[in-house]
Write an enzyme that holds these catalytic residues in place. Structure first.
Site, PDB file in Angstrom:
ATOM      1  N   PHE A 130      -1.753   0.963  -8.051  1.00 32.53           N
ATOM      2  CA  PHE A 130      -1.041  -0.387  -8.056  1.00 32.53           C
ATOM      3  C   PHE A 130      -2.149  -1.123  -8.993  1.00 32.53           C
ATOM      4  O   PHE A 130      -3.384  -1.069  -8.791  1.00 32.53           O
ATOM      5  CB  PHE A 130      -1.315  -1.009  -6.661  1.00 32.53           C
ATOM      6  N   ASP A 199      -6.805   3.076  -0.421  1.00 34.88           N
ATOM      7  CA  ASP A 199      -5.994   1.981  -0.213  1.00 34.88           C
ATOM      8  C   ASP A 199      -4.813   2.203   0.539  1.00 34.88           C
ATOM      9  O   ASP A 199      -4.162   3.208   0.048  1.00 34.88           O
ATOM     10  CB  ASP A 199      -5.814   1.252  -1.722  1.00 34.88           C
ATOM     11  N   TYR A 224       1.002  -7.368   5.256  1.00 35.58           N
ATOM     12  CA  TYR A 224       2.455  -7.765   4.954  1.00 35.58           C
ATOM     13  C   TYR A 224       3.482  -6.886   4.658  1.00 35.58           C
ATOM     14  O   TYR A 224       4.744  -7.272   4.584  1.00 35.58           O
ATOM     15  CB  TYR A 224       2.434  -9.036   4.118  1.00 35.58           C
ATOM     16  N   LYS A 225       3.310  -5.631   4.387  1.00 34.22           N
ATOM     17  CA  LYS A 225       4.317  -4.768   4.075  1.00 34.22           C
ATOM     18  C   LYS A 225       4.637  -3.896   5.359  1.00 34.22           C
ATOM     19  O   LYS A 225       5.628  -4.656   6.401  1.00 34.22           O
ATOM     20  CB  LYS A 225       3.556  -3.525   3.110  1.00 34.22           C
ATOM     21  N   ARG A 385      13.605   0.853  -6.070  1.00 33.96           N
ATOM     22  CA  ARG A 385      12.670   1.354  -4.921  1.00 33.96           C
ATOM     23  C   ARG A 385      13.337   0.818  -3.748  1.00 33.96           C
ATOM     24  O   ARG A 385      13.949  -0.281  -3.469  1.00 33.96           O
ATOM     25  CB  ARG A 385      11.275   0.680  -5.272  1.00 33.96           C
TER      26      ARG A 385
HETATM   27  C1  LIG Z   1       0.520  -4.239  -2.290  1.00 40.81           C
HETATM   28  C2  LIG Z   1      -0.584  -3.932  -2.699  1.00 40.81           C
HETATM   29  C3  LIG Z   1      -1.653  -4.752  -3.281  1.00 40.81           C
HETATM   30  C4  LIG Z   1      -1.538  -6.024  -2.799  1.00 40.81           C
HETATM   31  O1  LIG Z   1      -2.855  -6.648  -3.192  1.00 40.81           O
HETATM   32  P1  LIG Z   1      -3.036  -8.057  -2.644  1.00 40.81           P
HETATM   33  O2  LIG Z   1      -4.583  -8.446  -2.900  1.00 40.81           O
HETATM   34  O3  LIG Z   1      -2.584  -8.153  -1.389  1.00 40.81           O
HETATM   35  O4  LIG Z   1      -2.041  -9.054  -3.508  1.00 40.81           O
HETATM   36  C5  LIG Z   1      -2.985  -3.862  -3.564  1.00 40.81           C
HETATM   37  N1  LIG Z   1      -2.783  -2.565  -3.664  1.00 40.81           N
HETATM   38  C6  LIG Z   1      -1.845  -1.723  -3.300  1.00 40.81           C
HETATM   39  C7  LIG Z   1      -2.070  -0.100  -3.391  1.00 40.81           C
HETATM   40  C8  LIG Z   1      -0.599  -2.168  -2.915  1.00 40.81           C
HETATM   41  O5  LIG Z   1       0.448  -1.634  -2.757  1.00 40.81           O
END
Ligand SMILES: *Cc1c(COP(=O)(O)O)cnc(C)c1O
Length: 417
Positions: A130, A199, A224-225, A385
């Site tokens: 990501f 992560d 939040y997921k 997705r």
């Molecule tokens: C959703 C997600 C993020 C989001 O990072 P934020 O700092 O909360 O915006 C980071 N890394 C991964 C792998 C994600 O899927």
């Protein structure tokens, strides 16, 4: 009823987790975007109103102590811990995932430094990560005087060497839904004498992680997921117990001081997970998250009622795999041959809780699906997705999503070729 509709009804009838759906605010849409923003748990609005009107409005400053605001980051960390296989006292909640990636990665490099290994001049990062993790890793490498090497997770074992200080990996690929081998890769990182940072954004709340069991050094994730904490709810940081005394945060705010109210000019870090704290926590979001976690812990909502049993991550994983299996089956039954291609591994051991389909004109197709009440998302350049949150997605939802996708792609055949 078609054969697949009948099967969906049977699977729903046998689903032990089906009752949890009533713990969420949902409508007639099929919501397959919980891997981006989880649905609202019914326990949250009342709790947020209580925090605002009573704890803030009436108790005001007293709430830092009397309402447990000050200790919320560690307390809520301990509630997330069992979901990711961590014993208490190793997770602290706060800040965004991006900020926690920074703390964890710089912290990991400093651990390598402290071990006296001055030749460890490389950081490996998941090349398919990501994007935010990659951006932060680049900055962390620059600040710590390391070279950043992007490699795919499969390439990590060969890329590791006595030069590696730390490795930053995603547990589940946000785009393809591929689940990476956390135990095997962590072991390889350790064999090379380096530190592993994982992560967990797309795995926590959807599948077992086993942080303690697999000896992970540091980990981060959002809430939040699959944890349904609400838009922008705070993330978390895991620092393994035995590493905590040496964890040297690059953001040593006053909240992580041993005596924060001593107002000392010199920094002295607190012992334990609280060492990962920075500044004043975002209490409204944090307590909304805490209420959202009620779904897992006995589930008894604040309006009373409910079965009151805990939800295990193993049962969630079993349903997740059944949902994605069933979706793939519906797609192959309903979607015209050759219109989509699954990017998500077919084997359970390599699959997260989502299905990603490569599709021509994917952005337009997703708009049509959403218009018909099937909510997934589009990921550049050509990916549809679909996220499956086992707490509230039913097999009937899955059948409808596959059927609507098939109809949509059948119709667009003429239009889009
Ligand atoms: C959703 C997600 C993020 C989001 O990072 P934020 O700092 O909360 O915006 C980071 N890394 C991964 C792998 C994600 O899927």
């Amino acid at each position: 009823m078609s054969e697949l509709e009948t099967l969906a009804a049977e699977l729903d009838a046998a689903d032990e987790l089906a009752w949890l759906r009533t713990r969420f605010v949902l409508d007639d849409a099929v919501y397959l975007d919980g891997n981006s923003l989880g649905a609202l748990p019914v326990s949250v609005p009342g709790r947020v109103a209580d925090v605002v009107y009573r704890e803030w409005g009436e108790l005001r400053i007293r709430s830092w102590e009397e309402s447990g605001w000050w200790t919320a980051p560690e307390r809520i960390g301990d509630r997330i811990a069992p979901l990711v296989g961590a014993a208490a006292g190793q997770i602290v909640v706060g800040d965004s995932t991006s900020v926690n990636v920074f703390k964890a990665l710089v912290g990991a490099v400093r651990l390598a430094d402290e071990a006296g290994d001055s030749r460890r001049d490389e950081i490996l990062v998941d090349a398919t990560t990501f994007p935010t993790d990659g951006y932060i890793a680049e900055s962390a490498a620059r600040m710590t005087g390391r070279t950043l090497r992007p490699v795919t997770p499969a390439e990590v074992p060969d890329a590791l060497s006595s030069r590696t200080a730390a490795v930053l990996l995603n547990h589940v690929d946000y785009r393809t839904g591929r689940l990476h081998d956390l135990p095997g890769l962590t072991e390889a990182v350790h064999r090379a004498g380096a530190y592993a940072v994982w992560d967990l954004c797309h795995s926590a709340g959807a599948l077992p992680v086993g942080l303690d069991e697999h000896g992970v050094d540091l980990a981060v994730g959002c809430t939040y997921k699959y944890l349904n904490g609400g838009p922008g709810s705070p993330a978390y940081l895991y620092v393994r117990h035995d590493l905590q005394p040496r964890f040297d945060s690059p953001l040593p705010g006053w909240n992580s001081h041993a005596r924060p109210f001593g107002m000392h000019p010199a920094y002295e870090p607190v012992a334990g997970a609280g060492r990962g704290r920075v500044g004043t926590p975002d209490i409204l979001s944090m307590l909304a998250l805490e209420a959202a976690l009620d779904v897992w812990h006995g589930g008894r909502d604040r309006s009373g009622g409910g079965e009151g049993e805990g939800v295990t991550i193993e049962s969630v994983r079993a349903k997740s795999l059944a949902l994605t299996d069933f979706f793939l089956r519906c797609v192959s039954a309903y979607v015209p041959e050759g219109r989509v291609e699954s990017l998500t591994p077919a084997t359970h051991a390599e699959r997260g809780s989502q299905v990603a389909l490569r599709c021509d004109a994917a952005a337009d197709v997703m708009k049509r699906l959403i218009h018909q009440g099937v909510i997934g998302d589009f990921r550049h350049p050509d990916v549809l997705r679909f996220g499956f949150t086992p707490l509230y997605v039913s097999f009937a939802d899955v059948e409808r999503a596959g059927r609507v996708l098939g109809e949509t792609l059948g119709e667009t055949l003429g239009v889009l070729g």
